[in-house]
Design a protein around this motif. Sequence first.
Motif, mmCIF file in Angstrom:
data_model
loop_
_atom_site.group_PDB
_atom_site.id
_atom_site.type_symbol
_atom_site.label_atom_id
_atom_site.label_comp_id
_atom_site.label_asym_id
_atom_site.label_seq_id
_atom_site.Cartn_x
_atom_site.Cartn_y
_atom_site.Cartn_z
ATOM 1 N N ALA A 1 -7.191 25.984 59.610
ATOM 2 C CA ALA A 1 -6.034 25.966 58.702
ATOM 3 C C ALA A 1 -5.798 27.350 58.088
ATOM 4 N N GLN A 2 -6.866 28.040 57.736
ATOM 5 C CA GLN A 2 -6.719 29.385 57.168
ATOM 6 C C GLN A 2 -6.163 30.355 58.213
ATOM 7 N N PHE A 3 -6.633 30.219 59.455
ATOM 8 C CA PHE A 3 -6.112 31.049 60.541
ATOM 9 C C PHE A 3 -4.608 30.813 60.695
ATOM 10 N N GLU A 4 -4.209 29.555 60.757
ATOM 11 C CA GLU A 4 -2.783 29.220 60.902
ATOM 12 C C GLU A 4 -1.983 29.734 59.713
ATOM 13 N N GLN A 5 -2.537 29.685 58.520
ATOM 14 C CA GLN A 5 -1.872 30.197 57.322
ATOM 15 C C GLN A 5 -1.667 31.706 57.427
ATOM 16 N N ARG A 6 -2.705 32.419 57.874
ATOM 17 C CA ARG A 6 -2.576 33.884 58.046
ATOM 18 C C ARG A 6 -1.492 34.197 59.074
ATOM 19 N N TRP A 7 -1.446 33.438 60.170
ATOM 20 C CA TRP A 7 -0.436 33.655 61.208
ATOM 21 C C TRP A 7 0.961 33.401 60.647
ATOM 22 N N TRP A 8 1.128 32.310 59.896
ATOM 23 C CA TRP A 8 2.422 31.967 59.309
ATOM 24 C C TRP A 8 2.858 33.076 58.348
ATOM 25 N N GLU A 9 1.938 33.599 57.553
ATOM 26 C CA GLU A 9 2.270 34.672 56.605
ATOM 27 C C GLU A 9 2.700 35.940 57.339
ATOM 28 N N LEU A 10 2.015 36.274 58.428
ATOM 29 C CA LEU A 10 2.414 37.445 59.213
ATOM 30 C C LEU A 10 3.811 37.252 59.796
ATOM 31 N N MET A 11 4.073 36.083 60.377
ATOM 32 C CA MET A 11 5.389 35.820 60.964
ATOM 33 C C MET A 11 6.475 35.879 59.896
ATOM 34 N N ASN A 12 6.192 35.348 58.718
ATOM 35 C CA ASN A 12 7.155 35.379 57.621
ATOM 36 C C ASN A 12 7.440 36.815 57.190
ATOM 37 N N ASP A 13 6.386 37.618 57.084
ATOM 38 C CA ASP A 13 6.542 39.026 56.710
ATOM 39 C C ASP A 13 7.382 39.771 57.753
ATOM 40 N N LEU A 14 7.091 39.548 59.030
ATOM 41 C CA LEU A 14 7.843 40.233 60.089
ATOM 42 C C LEU A 14 9.283 39.737 60.154
ATOM 43 N N ARG A 15 9.512 38.462 59.886
ATOM 44 C CA ARG A 15 10.876 37.934 59.849
ATOM 45 C C ARG A 15 11.671 38.627 58.745
ATOM 46 N N GLN A 16 11.035 38.845 57.603
ATOM 47 C CA GLN A 16 11.708 39.528 56.502
ATOM 48 C C GLN A 16 11.986 40.990 56.849
ATOM 49 N N ARG A 17 11.050 41.647 57.527
ATOM 50 C CA ARG A 17 11.223 43.054 57.884
ATOM 51 C C ARG A 17 12.302 43.265 58.934
ATOM 52 N N PHE A 18 12.344 42.363 59.935
ATOM 53 C CA PHE A 18 13.209 42.594 61.091
ATOM 54 C C PHE A 18 14.381 41.633 61.211
ATOM 55 N N GLY A 19 14.473 40.660 60.310
ATOM 56 C CA GLY A 19 15.614 39.756 60.324
ATOM 57 C C GLY A 19 15.489 38.575 61.267
ATOM 58 N N LYS A 20 14.403 38.523 62.041
ATOM 59 C CA LYS A 20 14.152 37.353 62.884
ATOM 60 C C LYS A 20 12.668 37.284 63.189
ATOM 61 N N LYS A 21 12.222 36.091 63.548
ATOM 62 C CA LYS A 21 10.811 35.890 63.862
ATOM 63 C C LYS A 21 10.549 36.399 65.275
ATOM 64 N N PRO A 22 9.632 37.354 65.430
ATOM 65 C CA PRO A 22 9.344 37.875 66.770
ATOM 66 C C PRO A 22 8.452 36.918 67.563
ATOM 67 N N ASP A 23 8.629 36.928 68.881
ATOM 68 C CA ASP A 23 7.692 36.193 69.729
ATOM 69 C C ASP A 23 6.546 37.126 70.098
ATOM 70 N N LEU A 24 5.586 36.615 70.853
ATOM 71 C CA LEU A 24 4.408 37.429 71.178
ATOM 72 C C LEU A 24 4.774 38.675 71.977
ATOM 73 N N ASN A 25 5.734 38.560 72.898
ATOM 74 C CA ASN A 25 6.142 39.734 73.681
ATOM 75 C C ASN A 25 6.782 40.795 72.795
ATOM 76 N N ALA A 26 7.608 40.362 71.856
ATOM 77 C CA ALA A 26 8.226 41.318 70.930
ATOM 78 C C ALA A 26 7.163 42.002 70.071
ATOM 79 N N LEU A 27 6.156 41.231 69.655
ATOM 80 C CA LEU A 27 5.066 41.824 68.877
ATOM 81 C C LEU A 27 4.284 42.832 69.701
ATOM 82 N N LEU A 28 4.026 42.504 70.973
ATOM 83 C CA LEU A 28 3.322 43.458 71.837
ATOM 84 C C LEU A 28 4.129 44.744 71.991
ATOM 85 N N LEU A 29 5.436 44.606 72.161
ATOM 86 C CA LEU A 29 6.290 45.783 72.285
ATOM 87 C C LEU A 29 6.265 46.604 70.993
ATOM 88 N N LEU A 30 6.359 45.938 69.862
ATOM 89 C CA LEU A 30 6.315 46.611 68.566
ATOM 90 C C LEU A 30 5.004 47.383 68.390
#
Length: 121
Positions: A9-38
């Motif tokens: 549950a803590q792992f999933e929470q950390r992942w959700w927080e990262l996705m939320n942070d990146l969504r705020q930074r870039f305006g959309k939730k990135p997928d794994l390929n977009a994260l790899l590119l970034l």
Amino acid sequence: MLHPEETEAQFEQRWWELMNDLRQRFGKKPDLNALLLLIGVQELGQGGGPFTKEQKQDLMHIATCRLFSISGYYELERVDEDGWPHFRLVKPVPFSTLKEQERMLKWHMLEYFQEMDRLNG
């Protein structure tokens, strides 16, 4: 992969927080390929492109190697004359199922962004 003291549950929470942070930074939730590119673009350190399709694949490979260097699977071997990093495999990456591969990739991404946050503090 979890930290020894981390629950699923803590792992999933950390992942959700990262996705939320990146969504705020870039305006959309990135997928794994977009994260790899970034991550690949960040590791290259030459700005945001434009990149050819082949260069994007190379950037994603750089990201994967950099991520798995966190656990000692790869190490930076050299940087070529164009500034592109080259890694070498130190030990085989233990993959079995697609779900486990994705989980291991996510864990390394969490560690990478946590490390970047510490460095940019």
